[in-house]
Scaffold this active site. Sequence first.
Site, short mmCIF file in Angstrom:
data_model
loop_
_atom_site.label_atom_id
_atom_site.label_comp_id
_atom_site.label_asym_id
_atom_site.label_seq_id
_atom_site.Cartn_x
_atom_site.Cartn_y
_atom_site.Cartn_z
N HIS A 171 0.89 -1.30 0.09
CA HIS A 171 -0.14 0.14 0.15
C HIS A 171 0.84 1.42 0.09
CE1 HIS A 171 -3.19 -2.70 1.70
NE2 HIS A 171 -3.59 -2.37 0.43
N ALA A 172 0.56 2.27 -0.98
CA ALA A 172 1.46 3.33 -1.26
C ALA A 172 1.71 4.18 -0.33
CB ALA A 172 1.09 4.00 -2.54
N GLU A 206 1.60 3.84 3.06
CA GLU A 206 2.30 3.19 4.28
C GLU A 206 3.68 3.35 4.35
OE1 GLU A 206 0.53 -0.61 4.46
OE2 GLU A 206 -1.63 0.43 4.26
N ARG A 251 -3.48 4.87 -1.91
CA ARG A 251 -3.40 3.18 -1.42
C ARG A 251 -2.94 2.29 -2.20
NH1 ARG A 251 -5.59 -0.30 2.74
NH2 ARG A 251 -6.67 -2.11 1.73
N HIS A 288 2.55 -3.87 6.61
CA HIS A 288 1.67 -2.66 6.53
C HIS A 288 2.05 -1.69 7.89
CE1 HIS A 288 -0.99 -4.37 3.47
NE2 HIS A 288 -0.44 -5.47 3.68
N SER A 289 1.06 -0.70 7.50
CA SER A 289 0.83 0.35 8.79
C SER A 289 -0.64 1.03 8.42
CB SER A 289 2.01 1.33 8.83
OG SER A 289 1.38 2.57 7.77
N GLU A 342 1.06 -4.98 10.90
CA GLU A 342 0.60 -3.54 10.99
C GLU A 342 1.45 -2.74 11.94
OE1 GLU A 342 -1.68 -2.22 9.07
OE2 GLU A 342 -2.83 -3.83 8.16
O1 PAY Z 1 -4.68 -9.25 5.82
O2 PAY Z 1 -6.33 -8.41 7.19
C1 PAY Z 1 -5.35 -8.23 6.40
C2 PAY Z 1 -4.96 -6.82 5.66
C3 PAY Z 1 -5.76 -5.87 6.56
C4 PAY Z 1 -5.20 -4.61 5.96
C5 PAY Z 1 -5.76 -4.35 4.67
O3 PAY Z 1 -5.43 -4.68 3.52
O4 PAY Z 1 -7.14 -3.48 4.45
C6 PAY Z 1 -5.33 -3.62 6.92
C7 PAY Z 1 -5.12 -2.14 6.43
C8 PAY Z 1 -3.85 -1.84 5.88
O5 PAY Z 1 -2.87 -1.87 6.33
O6 PAY Z 1 -3.99 -1.74 4.59
C9 PAY Z 1 -5.10 -0.98 7.84
C10 PAY Z 1 -4.81 0.48 7.24
C11 PAY Z 1 -5.02 1.03 8.66
C12 PAY Z 1 -6.09 0.90 6.59
O7 PAY Z 1 -5.81 1.46 5.58
O8 PAY Z 1 -7.35 0.58 6.71
ZN ZN Z 2 -1.91 -1.74 4.10
#
Ligand code: PAY
Ligand code: ZN
Length: 310
Positions: A69-70, A72, A127, A197-198, A271
């Site tokens: 994700h861009a 992060e 993202r 990720h974050s 995360e």
């Molecule tokens: O495997 O459960 C998983 C992935 C969860 C992540 C996602 O891809 O949505 C969680 C989010 C992320 O890091 O992209 C959390 C962040 C804060 C967001 O953008 O919501």
């Molecule tokens: Zn992410």
Amino acid sequence: PRSSSSFYERYHSLEDIYDWINRTIQDSPNTANLILIGSSYEKRPLYALKLSLNNRPNKKAMWIDCGIHAREWIAPAFCLWFVRHALLHYGKNQDITNILDNMDVYILPVMNPDGYLYTWTTDRMWRKNRSISNSSICVGADLNRNFDANWCTVGASHDPCSEIYCGEFPESEPESQAVADFLRSHKDSVQLYFSIHSYSQMLLFPYSCTLDEAENHKDLLEMAKEAVEKIQRYYRNNYKYGAGARTIYLAPGGSDDWAYNLGIKYSFTFELQDRGQYGFLLPPFRISKACNEALTAVKSIALRVIEKTQ
Ligand code: PAY
Ligand code: ZN
């Protein structure tokens, strides 16, 4: 003081990261090798580093990707941090020495280079990747919804304008396809998978694409618990841990679940900091602690995997 913070305590442009990759393989030719695993939608190279000790071919390996994700930014920063730690402390730090003596490590510092560049030039909160759709003016697919694990069910969207757009079909995006192809062709050696990720401070493991429990749930839970306890003990910071779907939310089509179903039984989505104060805009002065926390957890889990797979 912040003005004298090291290279690794700052965020870097895509160009700087490509330069860093080049420098790193030149400076450590016996340990760090360059692998081109594919290219992005806009035809940028997807370079991975392979850390492997000279004349010691390992049968086991772990994979770490950063920056799917861009926005992060702490994620690519962690990949650089990890490589520096490994190259600097091999033979000195017992844990990283043990890990590299038993595993090759593949690191993809920027899985989504087009998106990352876009967050530097145009939209800091981008993202997705930057692929153009033929049905919509909206740009980009969510690479972490584009893998073939209950693809585009609840928790993803068919709408190209959505932040969680799953793409046209599983692995429709060159970035996810490149990672999937690499892992498919290395699945006999890769036993541990991390996607960085974050933000949220969570150590997640399969499944995210269903509420069902993974077959080795207890094992994964125990490893995550131990890792999170070490972060608490050494850095006084709290991370949640658990199966993705029950700890954060349903997220089908993720790389971790796909890797798990491929047979990589130790698969984690990590995360990093923070819990929302700065969110994606984690300031540079926080990089060091965020990365050291993650490093502690990654090493803890890698050592367990080495034990369990001996
Ligand atoms: O495997 O459960 C998983 C992935 C969860 C992540 C996602 O891809 O949505 C969680 C989010 C992320 O890091 O992209 C959390 C962040 C804060 C967001 O953008 O919501
Ligand atoms: Zn992410």
